[in-house]
Design an enzyme around this catalytic site. Structure first.
Site, PDB file in Angstrom:
ATOM      1  N   HIS A  14      34.320  50.279  42.633  1.00  0.00           N
ATOM      2  CA  HIS A  14      34.145  49.083  41.804  1.00  0.00           C
ATOM      3  C   HIS A  14      34.125  47.891  42.747  1.00  0.00           C
ATOM      4  CE1 HIS A  14      34.158  46.242  38.629  1.00  0.00           C
ATOM      5  NE2 HIS A  14      35.354  45.763  38.947  1.00  0.00           N
ATOM      6  N   ASP A  16      33.884  44.252  43.349  1.00  0.00           N
ATOM      7  CA  ASP A  16      33.931  42.819  43.079  1.00  0.00           C
ATOM      8  C   ASP A  16      33.415  42.113  44.328  1.00  0.00           C
ATOM      9  OD1 ASP A  16      35.462  42.953  40.502  1.00  0.00           O
ATOM     10  OD2 ASP A  16      36.935  43.879  41.816  1.00  0.00           O
ATOM     11  N   ASP A 126      34.877  46.709  33.914  1.00  0.00           N
ATOM     12  CA  ASP A 126      36.053  45.831  33.986  1.00  0.00           C
ATOM     13  C   ASP A 126      35.824  44.508  33.273  1.00  0.00           C
ATOM     14  OD1 ASP A 126      38.635  45.250  34.690  1.00  0.00           O
ATOM     15  OD2 ASP A 126      38.158  44.546  36.696  1.00  0.00           O
ATOM     16  N   HIS A 353      32.831  38.876  36.796  1.00  0.00           N
ATOM     17  CA  HIS A 353      34.010  38.497  36.013  1.00  0.00           C
ATOM     18  C   HIS A 353      35.069  37.796  36.848  1.00  0.00           C
ATOM     19  CE1 HIS A 353      34.091  42.802  37.125  1.00  0.00           C
ATOM     20  NE2 HIS A 353      35.340  42.595  37.468  1.00  0.00           N
TER      21      HIS A 353
END
Length: 924
Positions: A14, A16, A126, A353
């Site tokens: 994941h 980010d 997420d 996000h």
């Protein structure tokens, strides 16, 4: 007969792009990860697949530093071993606009098209809550599933399906339905997206690992197909996974362990899911939880980011795109797809996000400000070029004004007819540098010219009352397409007037002219002022002694009092979560006295200013510092606010325009306090158990009172453009510009509370990360508007007013007066196209319609003009479109701008809550 279980192990990370470290630190780690991934795919045939976290930007980020690896990376994408897309970035769904969510999916697909492969997994690992229209959007993109980590509470097998409500499921699998009825198979990461990370190779360790993880997965799985996510946040790839899978296979011969991917897993799942899956509907916002883990307060972290985002995405999607579309339809300029894509990608790099939510370290958000500026600068360049090209094509020969007039064009790029106060700076005379001995001499010559008495006239010769301000002489320059820059000195004026009834998706041309006694003055509504009260034909507004306002709606006869009192509370939470100190009473301005003065009055508008001199606690106390350092959970913190006070001076301007049904509000202040929240309160006095809020392609209905499980004292929620409370007869709506957090208070008044500022000092989550810039110290300014209405918000036009409130007018000077220009050779050639003085490019039945207009642009792949609407109602609505251009063919389209089927009529029935897109093949 027992069905053999299959353990689908999906490798991923994941990613980010930026979060608890600045972007380039994450970027550095990404390069290492991707290098290792490519080496592993080269050397280990048993390492079969890798899921690239659902967004295509990872490829761009990697190749920015490793362009030498392009062929190698692209080979594995084409081969299907690296799964790519479908999004450009993993966005926050509620803090980005409806069209931004669509562009994210569209650009992700365009990025993947050259490879002939794209992951058709609706991936939301997420997201801090999920938009209710996601199933419809995914279905239109040909995606039949959604995989997500938040929003639904799994319950396990202690409950039966029949006992579940609409936001719980006994399984990790469920049906997710949009308001329009579109459905996808939903898969919840019930054990999060790291339940298969770091699989042991050692048999003893593997036995303990799989005994636990298999049981956890089986607890929620409705089929024999168990999902294990082999990775986590920024997780390096597991290079010995093939060996670990072999160990597991040896330990559990009755279970098939496979290195899988989402395509294979979802295909197996769809073939085996039971018929009694729970159906969940609409928005997934973790309503049925204790309310502490929803992360909704990211909507108020670093409000300045939300304001920049709202301004940037509105400029791009509601101004630049339609103006560029107008210009191509008019034949004066080609649609700049490459520039639009750059502007969108730059903007969307702020939409992940952890970025747009304001829940990262300070360095991340400093870089975001620059990206917002870059995207907006490109958008503004497109706006200026498109509007100028259009204005230069307008045929002024039929205008009613005399020689020497200074024409200008007002564009309305919204989907509804529009009236309102417009300001524009105009050049009344200019001198290029070669025309004088020095720029100083030219400035002096221009400055001595008398302006005379001036007024604004429309194309029919009617005069509009206007305020004219002499701005003096200013430097300027032109950048011709065929020669060097042309600097000049110019005499400028600023005019402010009321532009009346400018057509939706259209324009009107006006001119600044010398006053003429024989000209007919247009009859408009006026704003009258008496004492501290101002009123027009629709509203009467009184500014009260405490700075709040009382609004009397002349149409309904309803009065709303005590609007815009301010509330201040402490905040001992973090960037993710608001937490008020225990036992603290909120401070308000209700008992203060304001300094009130009339700062502007004209025929088109009046502006009152109210100044409140307030004091609030300077910060949280010393206990808070210790609790943060020791990582005391925010729900257990005992800190209070300090007794030391600092000034908080609130300067609010209330603007009422002629003929307008809304009161515009702008509040400015210098924030010197830390660890606090500031809100504006709007008591509606309307009786209702629910309210309505603008969300993604819908106005969602939400309950005022949270679910029984909710123990958080705060029930703040997300909004896009507005929130409204209505009793079915009358309503009060509060719209905003970049203020994405609100709450409807359970105070018997159904008070709407809009968060204006939230000051926090740490990131929160899994470590100690100080974020002093999240305190938002210094000068702040926020804008919002109050709209009372009767009946349905969509049919009454209240929603349309709110949508238009966010969209700026576009005004451009049409041509300089020829008598004032000596060096006409500096002007470009006149275009061959001639446009009328007023026009409309698309006319649709916008009056009293439950449909909302969303976009007008050109599709890059087909060259079609794309227009989109969505139905705000549950009832079928009629859409009737009259294009002003030649149409060779019209098609029903989708959010990927594909031609679905040819339309034989401009009339179309739009089902309840349906998103409808049309594609026009434009002819000559």
């Amino acid at each position: 007969m027992t069905t053999k279980k299959t353990a689908h192990i999906i490798s991923h990370t994941h990613w980010d792009r930026e979060w608890y470290m600045p972007y380039e630190y994450h970027h550095h780690l990404l390069i290492e990860l991707m290098d290792k991934l490519l080496d592993t795919l080269d050397n280990d045939p048993g390492y079969r697949y890798f899921h690239l976290d659902g967004h295509t930007i990872i490829r761009e980020d990697y190749l920015q530093i490793r362009p030498d690896q392009r062929d190698r990376l692209d080979h594995y994408i084409r081969e299907g071993r690296i799964h790519f897309g479908p999004w450009y970035v993993l966005q926050d769904e509620f803090l980005t606009s409806s069209e931004a969510n669509i562009r994210n999916l569209l650009i992700g697909h365009l990025d993947a098209k050259p490879f002939g492969r794209i992951s058709k997994t609706g991936y939301f690992p997420d997201s801090f809550g999920n938009m209710g229209q996601a199933p419809q959007i995914l279905r239109q993109a040909g995606i039949t599933n959604a995989v997500f980590g938040r929003g639904v509470k799994p319950t396990g097998f202690n409950n039966t399906v029949g006992e579940m409500d609409s936001y719980k499921s006994p399984y990790s699998e469920m049906i997710w339905r949009s308001p329009d009825g579109s459905e996808v198979l939903g898969v919840l990461f019930a054990n999060w997206y790291c339940n298969g990370m770091e699989v042991p190779v050692d048999p003893a360790a593997a036995k303990a690992y799989w005994d636990k993880n298999l049981a956890d997965a089986e607890k929620f799985a409705s089929t024999p197909h168990l999902l294990f996510m082999n990775g986590c946040d920024h997780q390096p790839i597991q290079t010995d996974l093939s060996e670990a899978i072999q160990t597991a296979s040896n330990l559990y011969p009755d279970i098939e362990f496979v290195h899988s991917n989402f395509d294979k897993y979802l295909q197996a799942l769809e073939q085996t899911v039971p018929e009694n899956l729970v159906t969940i509907e609409g928005e997934l916002r973790s309503q049925h939880t204790d309310g502490w883990g929803t992360l909704v307060n990211t909507a108020s972290s670093r409000v300045y980011l939300k304001q920049l985002n709202q301004a940037g995405q509105t400029l791009l999607e509601k101004v630049a795109e339609p103006l560029a579309a107008f210009a191509q339809l008019a034949g004066v300029q080609a649609y700049p797809h490459h520039l639009m894509t750059y502007a969108w990608k730059t903007l969307m790099q702020n939409h992940p996000h952890d970025s747009i939510c304001g829940c990262s370290v300070d360095e991340v958000h400093r870089e975001m400000v620059t990206r917002f500026a870059k995207s907006s600068q490109m958008s503004q360049a497109i706006v200026t070029q498109s509007a100028t090209a259009l204005s230069e094509a307008i045929d002024l020969s039929q205008a009613a004004w005399r020689e020497g007039a200074v024409p200008f064009t007002v564009f309305n790029t919204s989907g509804w007819s529009r009236s309102g106060t417009v300001s524009v700076e105009l050049i009344t005379a200019k001198k290029y540098f070669p025309e004088g001995p020095t720029p100083q001499a030219l400035a002096k010559e221009l400055g001595m010219q008398a302006l005379g008495t001036l007024q604004v006239m429309d194309e029919e010769g009617k005069v509009y009352p206007a305020k004219v301000e002499d701005l003096g002489v200013h430097f300027g320059y032109e950048l011709p397409k065929d020669r060097f820059r042309q600097p000049y000195m110019a005499r400028k004026v600023k005019i402010t007037f009321f532009a009346n009834d400018v057509a939706a998706l259209g324009y009107r041309t006006y001119a600044l002219v010398a006053s003429a006694s024989d000209a007919d003055e247009v009859v408009l509504d006026v704003v009258n002022v008496q004492g501290n009260t101002m009123e027009n034909a629709k509203l009467k507004v009184s500014v009260e002694s405490n700075g709040s306002v009382t609004v009397y709606d002349k149409v309904t006869g309803i009065t709303f009092a005590g609007l815009n009192v301010f509330e201040n509370t402490g905040d001992i939470g973090n960037e993710y979560v608001y937490r008020q100190p225990g036992g603290e009473a909120a401070l308000t301005t209700e008992g203060l006295m304001a300094d009130i003065m009339l700062v502007e009055q004209s025929s088109s508008r009046a502006v009152f200013e109210a100044v409140l001199k307030w004091e609030v606690p300077a910060s949280a106390d010393e206990t808070f510092i210790t609790e943060k350092q020791e990582m005391v959970p925010f729900t257990e913190r005992k800190a209070k606010r300090t007794a030391q006070m600092v000034p908080l001076v609130l300067t609010t301007q209330y603007t009422l325009e002629a003929g307008s049904g809304m009161l515009q509000v702008k509040t400015s202040f210098n924030n010197a306090a830390k660890d606090h929240r500031l809100r504006a309160l709007f008591p509606t006095g309307l009786i209702s158990d629910s309210h309505y809020v603008d969300s993604i392609f819908e106005v969602a209905k939400r309950n005022n009172k949270p679910a029984e499980e909710w123990i958080n004292p705060s029930n703040t929620q997300h909004q896009q453009v507005f929130v409204t409370v209505t009793d079915g007869v009358n309503g009060l709506l509060v719209a905003n510009k970049g203020l994405n957090e609100y709450e409807v208070l359970l105070d018997e008044k159904n008070t709407i509370a809009v968060t204006l500022l939230r000051a926090s000092s740490e990131l929160g989550d899994w470590g100690v990360f100080e974020t002093p810039e999240a305190q938002c110290l210094g000068e702040q300014s926020v804008e919002y508007t109050i709209i009372p209405y009767a009946g349905d918000g969509a049919v009454s036009g209240a929603y349309a007013q709110a949508y238009q409130y966010q969209i700026p007018w576009t005004v451009v000077q049409t041509k300089e007066p020829a008598s004032q220009i000596v060096k006409t050779s500096y002007k470009q050639d006149e275009p061959g196209v001639k446009l009328p003085l007023a026009g409309q490019f698309i006319n649709w039945n916008s009056d009293s319609s439950p449909l909302a207009f969303s976009t007008l642009k050109f599709a890059e792949e087909t060259g079609d003009l794309v227009a989109r609407w969505y139905n705000l109602s549950s009832e079928t609505a009629n859409l009737k479109v009259n294009p002003s251009f030649t149409v060779q063919a019209a098609y029903e389209s989708d959010i990927l701008e594909r031609r679905i089927s040819e339309l034989n009529s401009e009339d179309q029935e739009v089902a309840g809550y349906k998103i409808v897109t049309r594609a026009y093949q434009v002819g000559s």
